[in-house]
Write a protein that holds these residues in place. Structure first.
Motif, short mmCIF file in Angstrom:
data_model
loop_
_atom_site.label_atom_id
_atom_site.label_comp_id
_atom_site.label_asym_id
_atom_site.label_seq_id
_atom_site.Cartn_x
_atom_site.Cartn_y
_atom_site.Cartn_z
N THR A 120 0.83 -1.21 0.00
CA THR A 120 0.00 0.00 0.00
C THR A 120 0.87 1.26 0.00
O THR A 120 0.56 2.24 -0.69
N GLY A 121 1.98 1.22 0.75
CA GLY A 121 2.88 2.37 0.75
C GLY A 121 3.50 2.62 -0.61
O GLY A 121 3.62 3.77 -1.05
N LEU A 122 3.89 1.55 -1.30
CA LEU A 122 4.44 1.72 -2.64
C LEU A 122 3.42 2.34 -3.58
O LEU A 122 3.74 3.23 -4.38
N LEU A 123 2.17 1.88 -3.48
CA LEU A 123 1.11 2.43 -4.35
C LEU A 123 0.73 3.85 -3.96
O LEU A 123 0.14 4.57 -4.76
N ASP A 124 1.06 4.26 -2.74
CA ASP A 124 0.81 5.64 -2.32
C ASP A 124 1.94 6.59 -2.69
O ASP A 124 1.89 7.78 -2.37
N GLY A 125 2.99 6.06 -3.33
CA GLY A 125 4.08 6.92 -3.75
C GLY A 125 5.24 6.96 -2.78
O GLY A 125 6.02 7.91 -2.81
N LYS A 126 5.39 5.94 -1.93
CA LYS A 126 6.49 5.90 -1.00
C LYS A 126 7.57 4.94 -1.51
O LYS A 126 7.29 4.04 -2.31
N ALA A 127 8.80 5.14 -1.02
CA ALA A 127 9.91 4.24 -1.35
C ALA A 127 10.13 3.29 -0.18
O ALA A 127 9.93 3.67 0.98
N VAL A 128 10.56 2.07 -0.49
CA VAL A 128 10.79 1.05 0.53
C VAL A 128 12.29 0.76 0.58
O VAL A 128 12.91 0.48 -0.45
N LEU A 129 12.86 0.85 1.76
CA LEU A 129 14.28 0.55 1.96
C LEU A 129 14.38 -0.73 2.78
O LEU A 129 14.00 -0.77 3.96
N MET A 130 14.90 -1.81 2.15
CA MET A 130 15.04 -3.11 2.81
C MET A 130 16.52 -3.43 2.99
O MET A 130 17.35 -3.09 2.14
N VAL A 131 16.81 -4.11 4.09
CA VAL A 131 18.19 -4.45 4.44
C VAL A 131 18.29 -5.95 4.65
O VAL A 131 17.39 -6.56 5.23
N GLU A 132 19.40 -6.52 4.15
CA GLU A 132 19.65 -7.96 4.31
C GLU A 132 19.79 -8.31 5.80
O GLU A 132 20.56 -7.65 6.52
N GLY A 133 19.03 -9.31 6.24
CA GLY A 133 19.11 -9.78 7.62
C GLY A 133 18.19 -9.08 8.59
O GLY A 133 18.15 -9.45 9.77
N TYR A 134 17.43 -8.07 8.12
CA TYR A 134 16.54 -7.33 9.00
C TYR A 134 15.09 -7.73 8.73
O TYR A 134 14.70 -7.96 7.58
N SER A 135 14.31 -7.78 9.80
CA SER A 135 12.91 -8.22 9.68
C SER A 135 11.94 -7.05 9.48
O SER A 135 10.73 -7.26 9.46
N ARG A 136 12.46 -5.84 9.36
CA ARG A 136 11.61 -4.67 9.12
C ARG A 136 12.21 -3.86 7.98
O ARG A 136 13.40 -3.99 7.67
N CYS A 137 11.38 -3.02 7.39
CA CYS A 137 11.86 -2.12 6.35
C CYS A 137 11.36 -0.72 6.64
O CYS A 137 10.47 -0.51 7.47
N LEU A 138 11.92 0.25 5.93
CA LEU A 138 11.54 1.65 6.13
C LEU A 138 10.73 2.14 4.93
O LEU A 138 11.11 1.91 3.77
N LEU A 139 9.62 2.82 5.23
CA LEU A 139 8.83 3.48 4.19
C LEU A 139 9.19 4.96 4.19
O LEU A 139 9.06 5.64 5.22
N LEU A 140 9.63 5.47 3.05
CA LEU A 140 10.08 6.86 2.93
C LEU A 140 9.05 7.64 2.12
O LEU A 140 8.71 7.25 0.99
N SER A 141 8.55 8.72 2.67
CA SER A 141 7.53 9.52 1.97
C SER A 141 8.21 10.47 0.99
O SER A 141 8.80 11.48 1.39
N ILE A 142 8.14 10.12 -0.28
CA ILE A 142 8.74 10.97 -1.33
C ILE A 142 7.75 11.10 -2.49
O ILE A 142 8.12 11.07 -3.65
N GLU A 143 6.46 11.26 -2.17
CA GLU A 143 5.45 11.35 -3.21
C GLU A 143 5.71 12.57 -4.10
O GLU A 143 6.11 13.64 -3.61
N GLY A 144 5.43 12.41 -5.37
CA GLY A 144 5.63 13.55 -6.28
C GLY A 144 5.09 13.25 -7.66
O GLY A 144 5.82 12.86 -8.55
N TRP A 145 3.77 13.38 -7.82
CA TRP A 145 3.17 13.19 -9.14
C TRP A 145 2.55 14.49 -9.62
O TRP A 145 2.40 15.44 -8.85
N GLU A 146 2.22 14.50 -10.89
CA GLU A 146 1.65 15.71 -11.49
C GLU A 146 0.26 15.96 -10.93
O GLU A 146 -0.51 15.03 -10.71
N LYS A 147 -0.06 17.23 -10.67
CA LYS A 147 -1.37 17.56 -10.13
C LYS A 147 -1.85 18.88 -10.70
O LYS A 147 -1.04 19.72 -11.11
N ARG A 148 -3.16 19.04 -10.71
CA ARG A 148 -3.76 20.25 -11.26
C ARG A 148 -3.65 21.38 -10.24
O ARG A 148 -3.87 21.15 -9.05
N PRO A 149 -3.29 22.58 -10.68
CA PRO A 149 -3.22 23.69 -9.71
C PRO A 149 -4.60 24.09 -9.22
O PRO A 149 -5.63 23.71 -9.80
#
Length: 555
Positions: A120-149
């Motif tokens: 759901t985070g990926l579809l909302d425009g967030k990036a996922v940072l995963m690390v080898e050996g870790y059971s959690r990942c980080l969701l980074l809010s970097i949304e940026g799509w075209e929008k009407r003024p």
């Protein structure tokens, strides 16, 4: 057998995953997590998986490049991650997470471990940072799509008032509301609706004013929605309204932030939907849909006149064609003789009765309006005007229509455009056809019967439990100050009783402009003199009156 069929079906559709799999947590193996994302999104062109090698660590940055801000990825994320190569990294998951949080210049970081939240985070425009050996990942809010003024509302035009209207972007709409209503009691509750679209829906209300029962009922109705997609707020409106078979809109709609804020201040609730500029306001009422923002921005005596013309326009839009049919068919004696002779002369060449003539003209008029709406904006109005003039003139010359009927339909069309909300205008237009049929078969008796049925229906309607015809039924005397007439702001001391009873006081009493500064100064001077008589000020009302009478006797 059923299990075997399900297994075969799963094997035949390898790219399809069930929702139960999305409810599982991620694994500690980075390659397994990457393969799961590739399997979930298939061969999507916009899926980017950037693998990064650090001393003793292996990371993967995953995002959908069509939904994120590429500059933020290059400038803030990748540079920060590559700078970690000079730092000795620890194998502790918690310490590495704190290090990432300290190094990345991203405002919103969120830890997740369930695939459902990550997808759901990926579809909302967030990036996922995963690390080898870790059971959690980080969701980074970097949304940026075209929008009407932000632009002026298209359907709710105002002569005097803000030119800003809601856009399709939900964050923009929330900021427009926040800028007008700078109160810490303002609340926004978000949820996702739609199994496939995951459309974000936000409930907006003022804590301390909103009625808890209506708010809970709204949450319950929204949570029970189970549909594959929500593309516009109209989907939600049809799924949560009380009477789905009624032609009348039971929820108010607006694309103006100032109108929405005014409703929030009266204790109502708004529902914002991502991807649509139309917000829903509840509980709705017929009276509130007949009010326009200009009524509160212009001088109040002028607003009274405008409202009276608007209410008259609604009756003309609903009843004028049916009254014409009833009078010319059954009650000719009610028409002045010269006018009756003129109408009879015009209808001499028309080959069918007045009811058929009215129905044909009304259907042609509705088709003309629909065509004008669907045509490009540059040529739509011109085609509509030319079409109306040409068709009307040609029909009269050919003897298909009478000139009086063309005038009646034209007046009806103009009157229908005085209704401020498009939903209510559509309801009146659709009810006009059965009213014409009733007038054609029963005359004035049919019109009264039709009006009685509409009135009974309106009285029985409810919007989230609140009467749709309030404050007329039930009759609330205090609310008549803002019904047909609109009294000045300094006289509207109370909020609407049904929605704002938790904090009824709207305005401080005593703001009448007749209390001038001179009167206030004279009163202050008198109180000063009374207070200096005994060397201390008068604090109680009873004591002030006593001193006033005493001073008056001395004078």
């Amino acid at each position: 057998m059923l299990w075997i069929w399900h297994r075969l079906w799963r094997q035949a559709t390898p790219g399809k995953q069930t929702s139960n799999e999305h409810a599982l947590p991620i694994t500690t193996r980075l390659d397994a997590n990457i393969n799961y994302l590739k399997k979930t999104f298939g061969q999507s062109e916009d899926l980017v998986i950037r693998e990064i090698e650090l001393p003793g660590k292996k990371l993967a940055l995953v995002y959908l490049e069509t939904l994120i801000d590429r500059d933020v990825v290059q400038r803030d994320i990748l540079r920060s991650l590559l700078a970690l190569q000079a730092i000795p990294l620890s194998g502790d998951e918690a310490k590495f997470s704190r290090l990432i949080r300290a190094r990345l210049t991203i405002g919103d970081l969120q830890e997740e471990r369930l695939w459902s939240k990550i997808i759901t985070g990926l579809l909302d425009g967030k990036a996922v940072l995963m690390v080898e050996g870790y059971s959690r990942c980080l969701l980074l809010s970097i949304e940026g799509w075209e929008k009407r003024p932000v632009e002026e509302p298209v359907n709710e035009v105002s002569i005097r008032g803000p030119r800003e209207g809601f856009a399709e972007n939900l964050a923009t709409n929330i900021s427009l509301i926040r800028r007008r209503l700078r109160a810490p009691e303002l609340r926004f509750e978000a949820m996702n609706l739609g199994r496939r679209t995951h459309t974000k829906v936000v409930i907006c209300y003022l804590e301390g004013l909103v009625l808890k029962g209506i708010l809970e009922e709204l949450r319950r109705r929204l949570q029970r929605i189970d549909i594959d997609g929500i593309l516009e707020s109209g989907y939600i409106e049809e799924l949560i309204e009380d009477a789905p078979h009624s032609p009348f809109p039971q929820l108010n709609r607006t694309e103006r932030p100032d109108k929405l804020v005014a409703d929030l201040l009266e204790g109502r609730i708004a529902v914002l939907t991502d991807g649509t500029p139309f917000a829903l306001i509840l509980p709705g009422s017929l009276v509130s849909q007949l009010h326009a923002p200009d009524d509160y921005y212009e001088r109040w005596p002028l607003s009274i006149g405008v409202r009276l013309f608007r209410f008259l326009g609604i009756f003309i839009a609903l009843l004028l064609p049916s009254l014409y049919v009833a009078l010319t068919t059954f009650h000719q004696e009610m028409i002045p003789t010269p006018l009756a002779i003129s109408i009879a002369a015009q209808r001499e060449l028309v080959p069918y009765p007045a009811v058929v003539e009215a129905l044909i003209m009304q259907v042609l008029f509705e088709i003309l309006i629909e065509a004008g709406i669907r045509l490009p904006r540059a040529i739509g109005p011109a085609i509509s005007i030319v079409g109306a003039l040409v068709i009307g003139e040609a029909a009269v010359r050919a003897g298909l229509m009478s000139a009086a009927m063309v005038i009646v339909i034209a007046a009806t069309a103009i009157a229908s455009f005085t209704i401020p909300t498009f939903g209510l205008s559509q309801a009146v237009r659709m009810l006009r056809l059965p009213m014409i049929l009733l007038a054609g078969f029963l005359g004035l008796l049919g019109i009264f019967a039709g009006l009685l049925v509409i009135l009974i229906h309106l009285v029985s309607l409810r919007s989230f439990g609140e009467p749709y015809l309030s404050p007329l039924a039930p009759f609330i005397w205090e609310a008549q100050k803002d019904l047909v007439v609109r009294v000045p702001w300094w006289a509207m001391l109370w909020r609407p009783v049904l929605t704002g009873w938790r904090d009824l006081r709207r305005i401080k009493p005593g703001l009448h402009p007749f209390i001038t500064a001179r009167d206030k100064n004279a009163q202050d001077e008198l109180e000063t003199q009374l207070g200096e008589g005994k060397g201390k000020s008068v604090t109680t009302r009873k004591g002030r009156r006593k001193k006033t009478r005493k001073l008056a006797r001395k004078r």
